[in-house]
Design a protein around this motif. Structure first.
Motif, PDB file in Angstrom:
ATOM      1  N   GLN A   1     -17.781   1.457  -7.439  1.00  0.00           N
ATOM      2  CA  GLN A   1     -17.360   0.782  -5.989  1.00  0.00           C
ATOM      3  C   GLN A   1     -17.582  -0.659  -6.127  1.00  0.00           C
ATOM      4  OE1 GLN A   1     -16.020   2.151  -3.468  1.00  0.00           O
ATOM      5  NE2 GLN A   1     -16.235   4.230  -4.210  1.00  0.00           N
TER       6      GLN A   1
ATOM      7  N   GLN B   1     -14.383  -3.658  -5.820  1.00  0.00           N
ATOM      8  CA  GLN B   1     -14.500  -4.844  -4.891  1.00  0.00           C
ATOM      9  C   GLN B   1     -14.182  -6.300  -5.851  1.00  0.00           C
ATOM     10  OE1 GLN B   1     -18.345  -3.673  -3.181  1.00  0.00           O
ATOM     11  NE2 GLN B   1     -17.502  -4.332  -1.129  1.00  0.00           N
ATOM     12  N   HIS B   2     -14.728  -6.214  -7.016  1.00  0.00           N
ATOM     13  CA  HIS B   2     -14.752  -7.288  -7.764  1.00  0.00           C
ATOM     14  C   HIS B   2     -14.278  -6.913  -9.261  1.00  0.00           C
ATOM     15  CE1 HIS B   2     -16.781  -9.720  -4.710  1.00  0.00           C
ATOM     16  NE2 HIS B   2     -17.582  -8.582  -4.396  1.00  0.00           N
TER      17      HIS B   2
ATOM     18  N   ASP C   1     -21.945 -11.068  -5.181  1.00  0.00           N
ATOM     19  CA  ASP C   1     -21.061 -10.557  -3.947  1.00  0.00           C
ATOM     20  C   ASP C   1     -21.356 -11.782  -2.610  1.00  0.00           C
ATOM     21  OD1 ASP C   1     -19.507  -8.756  -2.461  1.00  0.00           O
ATOM     22  OD2 ASP C   1     -21.108  -8.627  -1.118  1.00  0.00           O
TER      23      ASP C   1
ATOM     24  N   ARG D   1     -18.707 -14.214  -0.895  1.00  0.00           N
ATOM     25  CA  ARG D   1     -18.631 -13.946   0.651  1.00  0.00           C
ATOM     26  C   ARG D   1     -18.932 -15.522   1.338  1.00  0.00           C
ATOM     27  NH1 ARG D   1     -21.063  -8.755   3.142  1.00  0.00           N
ATOM     28  NH2 ARG D   1     -22.514  -8.558   1.213  1.00  0.00           N
TER      29      ARG D   1
END
Length: 381
Positions: free
Chosen positions: A62, A66-67, A130, A134
């Motif tokens: 996961q 995302q990255h 993360d 963000r």
């Protein structure tokens, strides 16, 4: 400023000279309320997802989705799948006949502890990155609160400036294996119960530590191919780092493998059963007759005519979730020469199928030899 790997080397040399051991508890009052909340959240999420091999493996995937710039997340996902298969093999068709239950439990504890340790170290680093992305502002001052190595803290700061995905991935391979060295490989208990045992030597002799990366060839869903390597000296830190580098080059230096692995990983959620990648050969339901003597079923990675598939259980039916105690927080980093491992090397071809097929046949022979020996002993009594 960490603009190049030579800057990283200078920084690490400086940190080694200072050898300032900061206790994170002393730093807590300096943190903002937001920082404290982030630390709490990361700890809770890490604990929640560090439940078993399946939850960890999925969490790595996961994060990679995302990255995708954090290459190690996909590498970690694929290696973690292999750890799960190794765990369930202990209760599967062949190894359950070869290893006494005491050894099955010890080997599982060893694999589980390693898997748990790496996640406990890596996942908070992912979260901190993360948060940095963000908030568009690096948050690496939080890493010491998760006992992240000085080495990785420096490499994250370098990556933030350079975007050098290859060097960060290599640093993570070095970090995870160095982190395991004292806590797992040199742990007295595991040396006695696992790596120093006759069963472990047999395990290495039979070359059971094949690491397989299934992938869809040319995107064709029906055609699962395998690439990988064999770890021949698991107790050697140098060998484990080298294996990590070889596996990285398989994944990220061959576009068709990367695309095929991603497609396969999407389509096949990790259960721990080898049926995930080879349903023709393995089944998660036991098709064998209890107590019947074992007859060879596999030839060149295909079932012999009329043979039943090999039993490979899902993790949830093979092993219960294991409790873990907190580990020591000491930093493994003590020599800046580990940076030498980051240098690029020639690509690795990853031919594994032939080796893996032979391994299965070797284990079958070992099972039959053991059963014949037991029968002879019974006849003599």
């Amino acid at each position: 400023m960490l603009d190049s790997l030579s800057d990283v080397k200078k920084e690490l040399k400086k940190k080694l000279k200072k050898k300032v051991k900061k206790k994170s508890a002393c730093l807590l009052p300096l943190l903002s309320e937001n920082d404290k909340q982030c630390i709490q959240l990361i700890r809770e999420q890490t604990r929640r997802l560090n439940q078993n091999n399946v939850t960890r493996t999925q969490a790595y995937f996961q994060f990679y989705l995302q990255h995708p710039e954090i290459h190690w997340a996909l590498l970690g996902h694929m290696v973690s799948r292999n750890v799960g298969w190794n765990m369930t093999d202990l209760k599967g068709e062949l190894l359950s006949k070869l290893l006494p239950e005491r050894d099955q439990i010890a080997f599982f504890s060893f694999l589980e502890q390693g898997s748990w340790l790496i996640f406990q170290d890596m996942y908070p680093q992912f979260w901190v990155y993360d948060l940095s992305v963000r908030g568009n502002q690096e948050m690496f001052h939080l890493l010491p609160f998760f006992y992240t190595s000085t080495f990785m803290e420096t490499m994250w700061r370098y990556f933030w400036r350079s975007g050098d995905s290859y060097s960060l991935a290599m640093a993570m391979v070095i970090n995870e294996q160095s982190y395991l060295e004292k806590r797992l490989i040199q742990n007295n208990y595991f040396q006695k119960t696992v790596t120093g045992t006759l069963s472990f030597k047999m395990y290495e002799f039979l070359q059971l530590n094949n690491i397989l990366f299934p992938y869809y060839e040319r995107g064709i869903k029906e055609k699962t191919s395998l690439v990988g390597t064999t770890s021949r000296q698991f107790t050697s830190l140098h060998e484990r780092i080298q294996v990590g580098k070889n596996l990285y080059s398989l994944l990220f230096q061959r576009e068709e493998v990367l695309a095929g692995v991603l497609k396969w990983a999407h389509e096949c959620p990790h259960t721990g059963s080898r049926k995930d990648y080879w349903p023709d050969l393995f089944n998660d339901v036991n098709e064998s007759f209890p107590r019947s003597l074992y007859k060879p079923r596999v030839k060149n990675c295909m079932l012999r005519k009329g043979a039943r598939r090999l039993y490979s259980p899902p993790l949830k039916y093979a092993w219960a979730d294991a409790p873990h105690e907190e580990t020591t927080s000491e930093d493994w980093f003590g020599d800046f020469h580990v940076l030498d491992y980051i240098q690029k090397e020639v690509s690795f071809n990853g031919e594994i199928l032939n080796n893996y097929c032979k391994t299965l046949e070797k284990i079958e022979l070992a099972v039959m030899a053991k059963e014949a020996l037991l029968l002879r002993e019974e006849d003599n009594h």
